[in-house]
Enzyme design. Structure first.
Site, short mmCIF file in Angstrom:
data_model
loop_
_atom_site.label_atom_id
_atom_site.label_comp_id
_atom_site.label_asym_id
_atom_site.label_seq_id
_atom_site.Cartn_x
_atom_site.Cartn_y
_atom_site.Cartn_z
N SER A 16 -8.38 -0.14 -5.20
CA SER A 16 -8.61 0.25 -3.82
C SER A 16 -10.10 0.46 -3.60
CB SER A 16 -7.78 1.50 -3.50
OG SER A 16 -7.45 1.51 -2.13
N LYS A 37 0.86 -1.19 0.00
CA LYS A 37 0.00 0.00 0.00
C LYS A 37 0.89 1.23 0.00
CE LYS A 37 -4.08 1.59 -0.36
NZ LYS A 37 -4.88 1.27 -1.54
#
Length: 583
Positions: A383, A188
Site C-alpha cells: 500500500s 482492499k
C-alpha cells in the site's frame, strides 16, 4: 516559631533531596554517555536468540549502561546480518549457538537472518540450534543449523499457517456507531473489520494465495536444509504427525533429543573446552558492543535510508514511524550531497497516509533524477509502503515479503446515535457554508458529501496507479488488473513486474554500487540515531511507557495497536495494509 523551624527543616530536607537527585542524574547521564571497551576472548561461541527482535535501525537504551545491562544497544537487522558475516572471519568465534526460544521477527526479517546463518556455515564453522519449544518461524531459523536439538520433553509447532482477522462491525452496531467507508479496489480489505462480519470472497482469495506462497517458501527452505521434500513436510502438517518431541526426531526434523547440559557438553567438545570449564558464550548484543563494523573509508558514499512503520504526515521524534517531513529532509540531504553516489531505500511498512506517501514519493523521484535509487523491501512494503517504493531504479524483495496492495480508502464515523442514545448528548450549531461542518462526528454524511469524498478517494487511487505505471514501466491496464488493493507475496510480485529481484539488503546494496559505478564506498545511514544523552533526555520516558504497556498487554498488544490505528484514520485517506499479518 515552631512553624518556621518545621518549614526550614522541610526546606533543607527538600534541598538535600533535590541535590541528591541531581547527583544521581549526573551519574546516570555520565554512565549513559560513556562506554567501557568490551573485548571478546578467544574460543568464543556466538549466541543468537530467535526471540530477539531486530528493527531496521539499531535501538539505543541510554539507561542500560547504568543498570549494567549489556544490551545498551540492540543492533538493527542489517547490522545483525553484518555481525554474523564478521563472525565468520573472526578467529575468536568458533561457531554459533542458536537458542530457539520464540520468534521475534517477521517473515522477511527471518529470511535475512537465516541466509546470514547459511553463509556463515560456508566458513566451515559450526552452527548448533537447541530449544525446548519451537514455534514454526523459530524452527525455520533453526533448520539452517548443522545440528538441531530439541528438549526430550519439548516440542515443535508444525501445524501449518493460519490467518485470522477480528471484525468489529457487531460492536459498532451495539454502540450505534456508523462507519462511513470509502475505498477503491475490490481486494482492499483494510476496512473489512468495520463493515463486514467475516472475510469477503475477494479477501479470502487473496489471503489464501499469499499465505500459500509464504508456506511454500517455508517448506522449501526446511526441505533443502533437512534433505526432505516439501510434499513430505506438507503431509506432516496435514496429518498432525509432529505432536511430541520423539515425533520430531522420528520424522527427521531434528538431529537429537537432548537437554541443555548435553548440548553444552557437545559445544565444549567442539571448542576443545575441558569438562570442568565454561563455554565462552558471547551474545550477539555483547559481540555488537565489542565489534566495530567498517562502513568503508572511501569518499564515495551510499546513503542507506531506513523507512519502518506507519507512514504519517508531519514530523516526529519517534523511531519506527515514517514521518514525511523527516524523510523529505533526509532524502534531500542525500540527494544534495555530491559524495553520495546512490541511495538504498529500505522499506518495511504496511502503509499509512496517502498524502504523506505522495510527498515522500516526490522527494525520491527528485533524487532518482540525479543518482540511482534502489529499494530493498522488508516484511512489508505494501500500500503506502509500495507507493514510496515503485519509482526506484531497482526493487528487491524477499520471497515472503508482502507487497502490492495498490489501493486506498477513507473512513469517517457518524456517532450521532451513540452520543444521543448512549450518552444523552446532542449537538446544534450554525455554519456559514453548506459543507463547513463536513466530517463532524455529530451527524451522518449526506449523499452529496459522500460523492465528494468518494471522488477524492478515486482521484488518489488513480494517482497511485499512475505512479506505478510510470515507475514500473507497465501498461495501465496491467497495473489496474494487479492493483485493486490486492496483496502479493514477493514471489508473485517478481512474476508480475512489481519488483525486479529476489534478494535482501546485501544484494540491494551491491546493486546500488553497480548502478553508481563505484567499486569502493562507505555507507551513511539515515535517519541519524540520536546520541545517548539526547535520547536519555528526550525519549526515554516515552520508550519506558511503551515498554510498560507492551509488557502489561502481552499478546493483546497487537490488538491495542490496531485500535490505535483505527483512531488515527478518520479524515485522512489511507493507503495501508489490512492491519498486520503474523504467523
Amino acid at each position: 516559631m515552631r512553624f518556621f523551624k518545621t518549614f526550614l527543616a522541610a526546606l533543607l530536607a527538600f534541598i538535600v533531596f533535590a541535590g541528591l537527585c541531581f547527583v544521581v542524574l549526573l551519574i546516570i547521564i555520565g554512565k549513559a554517555i560513556s562506554s567501557e571497551p568490551v573485548t571478546i576472548s578467544p574460543n568464543g561461541v556466538l549466541v543468537l536468540q530467535t526471540s530477539q527482535t531486530f528493527n531496521e535501525q539499531k535501538v539505543v537504551n541510554p539507561l542500560a549502561s547504568f543498570m549494567k545491562d549489556e544490551a545498551s544497544e540492540i543492533p538493527g537487522l542489517f547490522q545483525a546480518v553484518r555481525l554474523i558475516q564478521h563472525a565468520a572471519t573472526d578467529d575468536n568465534i568458533k561457531g554459533i549457538y542458536l537458542k530457539v526460544d520464540g520468534n521475534g521477527n517477521g517473515f522477511a526479517g527471518n529470511e535475512e537472518l537465516r541466509n546470514a546463518i547459511l553463509r556463515f556455515r560456508k566458513s566451515g564453522k559450526f552452527v548448533y540450534a537447541y530449544g525446548e519449544v519451537m514455534t514454526q518461524q523459530a524452527y525455520y531459523l533453526a533448520s539452517a543449523a548443522d545440528k538441531v536439538y530439541l528438549n526430550p520433553k519439548g516440542g515443535i509447532d508444525f501445524a501449518g499457517f493460519s490467518s485470522q482477522l477480528m471484525f468489529l462491525k457487531g460492536t459498532l452496531e451495539k454502540l450505534e456507531i456508523q462507519p462511513e467507508i470509502f475505498y477503491c479496489g475490490k481486494f482492499k480489505s483494510a476496512t473489512e473489520p468495520l463493515r463486514e462480519s467475516q472475510m469477503t470472497d475477494a479477501n479470502r482469495v487473496q489471503t489464501n494465495e499469499f499465505l500459500g506462497q509464504l508456506y511454500g517458501n517455508y517448506l522449501t527452505g526446511i526441505a533443502q536444509a533437512r534433505k526432505l521434500d516439501t510434499a513430505t513436510l506438507h503431509g506432516y502438517a496435514n496429518e498432525n504427525l509432529i505432536r511430541e518431541a520423539p515425533d520430531a526426531l522420528k520424522y527427521k526434523l531434528v538431529d537429537g533429543l537432548k537437554y541443555d547440559d548435553e548440548v553444552v557438553s557437545e559445544l565444549k567438545s567442539q571448542t576443545g573446552v575441558k569438562a570442568d570449564e565454561d563455554v565462552n558464550f558471547v551474545s550477539l548484543l555483547k559481540y555488537n558492543s565489542a565489534t566495530s563494523l567498517s562502513n568503508g573509508t572511501s569518499d564515495n558514499k551510499i546513503a542507506v535510508i531506513y523507512a519502518q512503520g506507519d507512514i504519517i504526515g508531519g514530523e516526529t521524534d519517534k523511531q519506527n514511524v515514517i514521518a514525511s517531513e523527516n524523510y523529505i529532509r533526509d532524502i534531500r540531504k542525500a540527494r544534495e550531497d555530491k559524495k553520495v553516489k546512490a541511495i538504498l531505500f529500505r522499506v518495511n511498512s504496511g502503509g499509512g497516509s496517502a498524502l504523506a506517501s505522495e510527498v515522500i514519493w516526490r522527494e525520491l523521484s527528485l533524487a532518482k533524477k540525479v543518482k540511482p535509487v534502489v529499494v530493498s523491501m522488508g516484511d512489508y512494503a505494501a500500500s503506502g509502503g509500495y507507493y514510496i517504493s515503485c519509482m526506484a531504479d531497482s526493487i528487491f524483495a524477499q520471497p515472503n515479503t508482502l507487497t502490492g496492495s495498490i489501493g486506498v480508502f477513507g473512513i469517517m464515523f457518524n456517532m450521532q446515535n451513540f452520543f444521543k442514545n448512549k450518552l444523552g448528548v446532542t449537538f446544534d450549531g450554525v455554519k456559514t457554508a453548506p459543507y463547513a461542518d463536513l466530517g463532524t462526528l455529530s451527524r451522518p454524511l449526506n449523499d452529496v458529501e459522500k460523492r465528494f469524498i468518494q471522488s477524492g478517494v478515486d482521484s488518489i487511487y488513480a494517482s497511485f496507479k499512475s505512479r506505478v505505471v510510470a515507475g514500473r514501466k507497465l501498461d495501465a491496464a496491467v497495473v489496474d488488473s494487479i492493483a485493486q488493493g490486492r496483496v502479493w507475496s514477493g514471489t508473485d510480485a517478481l512474476r508480475l513486474g512489481l519488483v525486479d529481484r529476489i534478494g535482501g539488503l546485501n544484494e540491494a546494496l551491491a546493486c546500488a554500487a553497480r548502478l553508481a559505478k563505484v567499486s569502493e564506498y562507505r555507507m551513511v545511514e539515515y535517519p541519524e540515531v540520536k546520541d545517548k544523552l539526547s535520547r536519555l533526555l528526550k525519549n526515554v520516558s516515552g520508550e519506558v511507557q511503551e515498554s510498560m504497556v507492551k509488557k502489561e498487554m502481552g499478546v493483546n498488544y497487537d490488538l491495542y495497536q490496531q485500535v490505535k490505528a483505527i483512531q488515527q484514520m478518520p479524515g485522512d485517506v489511507q493507503a495501508r495494509l489490512p492491519f498486520n499479518y503474523r504467523f
